[in-house]
Design a protein around this motif. Structure first.
Motif, PDB file in Angstrom:
ATOM      1  N   VAL A  69    -102.193  20.516  96.000  1.00  0.00           N
ATOM      2  CA  VAL A  69    -103.388  19.705  95.749  1.00  0.00           C
ATOM      3  C   VAL A  69    -104.581  20.396  96.410  1.00  0.00           C
ATOM      4  O   VAL A  69    -104.495  20.804  97.570  1.00  0.00           O
ATOM      5  CB  VAL A  69    -103.197  18.274  96.318  1.00  0.00           C
ATOM      6  CG1 VAL A  69    -104.475  17.454  96.152  1.00  0.00           C
ATOM      7  CG2 VAL A  69    -102.023  17.585  95.645  1.00  0.00           C
ATOM      8  N   PRO A  70    -105.693  20.528  95.701  1.00  0.00           N
ATOM      9  CA  PRO A  70    -106.874  21.146  96.312  1.00  0.00           C
ATOM     10  C   PRO A  70    -107.397  20.340  97.512  1.00  0.00           C
ATOM     11  O   PRO A  70    -107.256  19.116  97.554  1.00  0.00           O
ATOM     12  CB  PRO A  70    -107.911  21.128  95.174  1.00  0.00           C
ATOM     13  CG  PRO A  70    -107.118  21.023  93.918  1.00  0.00           C
ATOM     14  CD  PRO A  70    -105.896  20.230  94.286  1.00  0.00           C
ATOM     15  N   SER A  71    -107.977  21.019  98.459  1.00  0.00           N
ATOM     16  CA  SER A  71    -108.581  20.426  99.665  1.00  0.00           C
ATOM     17  C   SER A  71    -107.617  19.560 100.472  1.00  0.00           C
ATOM     18  O   SER A  71    -107.956  18.434 100.856  1.00  0.00           O
ATOM     19  CB  SER A  71    -109.820  19.599  99.297  1.00  0.00           C
ATOM     20  OG  SER A  71    -110.755  20.365  98.593  1.00  0.00           O
ATOM     21  N   PRO A  72    -106.432  20.070 100.792  1.00  0.00           N
ATOM     22  CA  PRO A  72    -105.471  19.236 101.515  1.00  0.00           C
ATOM     23  C   PRO A  72    -105.913  18.884 102.935  1.00  0.00           C
ATOM     24  O   PRO A  72    -105.590  17.792 103.427  1.00  0.00           O
ATOM     25  CB  PRO A  72    -104.196  20.080 101.525  1.00  0.00           C
ATOM     26  CG  PRO A  72    -104.680  21.484 101.416  1.00  0.00           C
ATOM     27  CD  PRO A  72    -105.909  21.413 100.547  1.00  0.00           C
ATOM     28  N   LEU A  73    -106.659  19.785 103.595  1.00  0.00           N
ATOM     29  CA  LEU A  73    -107.105  19.481 104.958  1.00  0.00           C
ATOM     30  C   LEU A  73    -108.091  18.320 104.977  1.00  0.00           C
ATOM     31  O   LEU A  73    -107.983  17.412 105.817  1.00  0.00           O
ATOM     32  CB  LEU A  73    -107.730  20.721 105.602  1.00  0.00           C
ATOM     33  CG  LEU A  73    -106.772  21.881 105.867  1.00  0.00           C
ATOM     34  CD1 LEU A  73    -107.534  23.077 106.430  1.00  0.00           C
ATOM     35  CD2 LEU A  73    -105.665  21.461 106.798  1.00  0.00           C
ATOM     36  N   ALA A  74    -109.046  18.336 104.054  1.00  0.00           N
ATOM     37  CA  ALA A  74    -110.022  17.247 103.985  1.00  0.00           C
ATOM     38  C   ALA A  74    -109.342  15.926 103.626  1.00  0.00           C
ATOM     39  O   ALA A  74    -109.634  14.876 104.215  1.00  0.00           O
ATOM     40  CB  ALA A  74    -111.106  17.572 102.962  1.00  0.00           C
ATOM     41  N   LEU A  92    -107.201   3.222 100.426  1.00  0.00           N
ATOM     42  CA  LEU A  92    -108.469   3.914 100.214  1.00  0.00           C
ATOM     43  C   LEU A  92    -108.315   5.426 100.365  1.00  0.00           C
ATOM     44  O   LEU A  92    -108.976   6.194  99.654  1.00  0.00           O
ATOM     45  CB  LEU A  92    -109.522   3.391 101.193  1.00  0.00           C
ATOM     46  CG  LEU A  92    -109.971   1.939 100.996  1.00  0.00           C
ATOM     47  CD1 LEU A  92    -110.925   1.521 102.111  1.00  0.00           C
ATOM     48  CD2 LEU A  92    -110.617   1.760  99.637  1.00  0.00           C
ATOM     49  N   ALA A  93    -107.449   5.856 101.269  1.00  0.00           N
ATOM     50  CA  ALA A  93    -107.229   7.295 101.464  1.00  0.00           C
ATOM     51  C   ALA A  93    -106.509   7.914 100.274  1.00  0.00           C
ATOM     52  O   ALA A  93    -106.718   9.092  99.955  1.00  0.00           O
ATOM     53  CB  ALA A  93    -106.431   7.527 102.742  1.00  0.00           C
ATOM     54  N   ALA A  94    -105.657   7.135  99.620  1.00  0.00           N
ATOM     55  CA  ALA A  94    -104.895   7.664  98.481  1.00  0.00           C
ATOM     56  C   ALA A  94    -105.786   7.899  97.261  1.00  0.00           C
ATOM     57  O   ALA A  94    -105.518   8.815  96.472  1.00  0.00           O
ATOM     58  CB  ALA A  94    -103.766   6.709  98.131  1.00  0.00           C
ATOM     59  N   VAL A 100    -108.270  13.899  93.017  1.00  0.00           N
ATOM     60  CA  VAL A 100    -108.341  15.363  93.126  1.00  0.00           C
ATOM     61  C   VAL A 100    -107.106  15.993  92.487  1.00  0.00           C
ATOM     62  O   VAL A 100    -107.205  16.985  91.754  1.00  0.00           O
ATOM     63  CB  VAL A 100    -108.494  15.801  94.604  1.00  0.00           C
ATOM     64  CG1 VAL A 100    -108.273  17.295  94.762  1.00  0.00           C
ATOM     65  CG2 VAL A 100    -109.866  15.413  95.132  1.00  0.00           C
ATOM     66  N   ALA A 101    -105.938  15.411  92.741  1.00  0.00           N
ATOM     67  CA  ALA A 101    -104.712  15.942  92.129  1.00  0.00           C
ATOM     68  C   ALA A 101    -104.742  15.773  90.614  1.00  0.00           C
ATOM     69  O   ALA A 101    -104.259  16.630  89.871  1.00  0.00           O
ATOM     70  CB  ALA A 101    -103.494  15.232  92.722  1.00  0.00           C
TER      71      ALA A 101
END
Length: 195
Positions: A69-74, A92-94, A100-101
């Motif tokens: 998944v792009p931007s996994p750290l963010a 909300l985080a999901a 993005v996925a």
């Protein structure tokens, strides 16, 4: 509420002394000890909560990275920060992670949703109750029932404050009622956590 919390956190001794002075002199020493234990318990709870946030954020970031998944750290950082808010925070985080996925593929979005579901199930039913048990001697079942009860009674605000309120209620009952009024000097009283 946030401003009041910051004032309390900045000078807890001032408010503790004020509460103790409201009591009759014969009760002041016991109240001061109880409030000290209550303060330590809330500090341990906050430390436990920060540990849970770090674990969830790191685990989420690593799992999303492994999936591609792009931007996994963010996304992991968002998951960790929103972990502070029970029930609603993980949902909300999901949302951004799944979106993005989904920009990569619908299948990846399903995998990302599955990762969030699995991590939140482990966090909610295993990690947080076990950490709470070790941090403040709060039985895991009480943590789960408190979340349900406070959310039912007070809605979102109850869900947000369920865990710290349960710490206050549990430690307060133990310190002021069980050990303060009911303790007859026998060894059958509720064990106190070593400071």
């Amino acid at each position: 509420v946030v401003a009041g919390g910051l004032y309390l956190a900045a000078q807890p001794g001032l408010y503790r002394r004020g509460i103790v002075r409201l009591l009759p002199p014969s009760r002041r020493e016991r109240a001061a000890r109880g409030l000290e234990v209550l303060g330590k318990s809330l500090r341990r709870w906050l430390t436990m909560q920060l540990a849970a946030m770090a674990i969830v954020g790191t685990t989420t970031g690593l799992a999303l990275w492994a999936l591609g998944v792009p931007s996994p750290l963010a996304l992991g950082l968002i998951a960790g920060l929103l972990e502070f808010v029970p029930i609603v925070g993980p949902l909300l985080a999901a949302i951004p992670a799944v979106l993005v996925a989904f920009s990569v593929s619908p299948e990846l979005a399903l995998w990302a949703a599955a990762v969030f579901f699995a991590i939140q199930q482990l966090e909610g039913y295993v990690l947080t109750p076990v950490l709470a048990r070790h941090a403040v001697d709060l039985p895991p079942a009480l943590t789960l029932f408190a979340l349900t009860g406070f959310a039912t009674l007070f809605g979102l605000a109850g869900a947000l404050l369920a865990a710290p309120l349960m710490v206050v209620v549990y430690v307060g009952v133990r310190e002021f009622y069980v050990e303060g009024l009911l303790d007859d000097g026998t060894t059958d009283s509720v064990p106190r956590r070593a400071s």
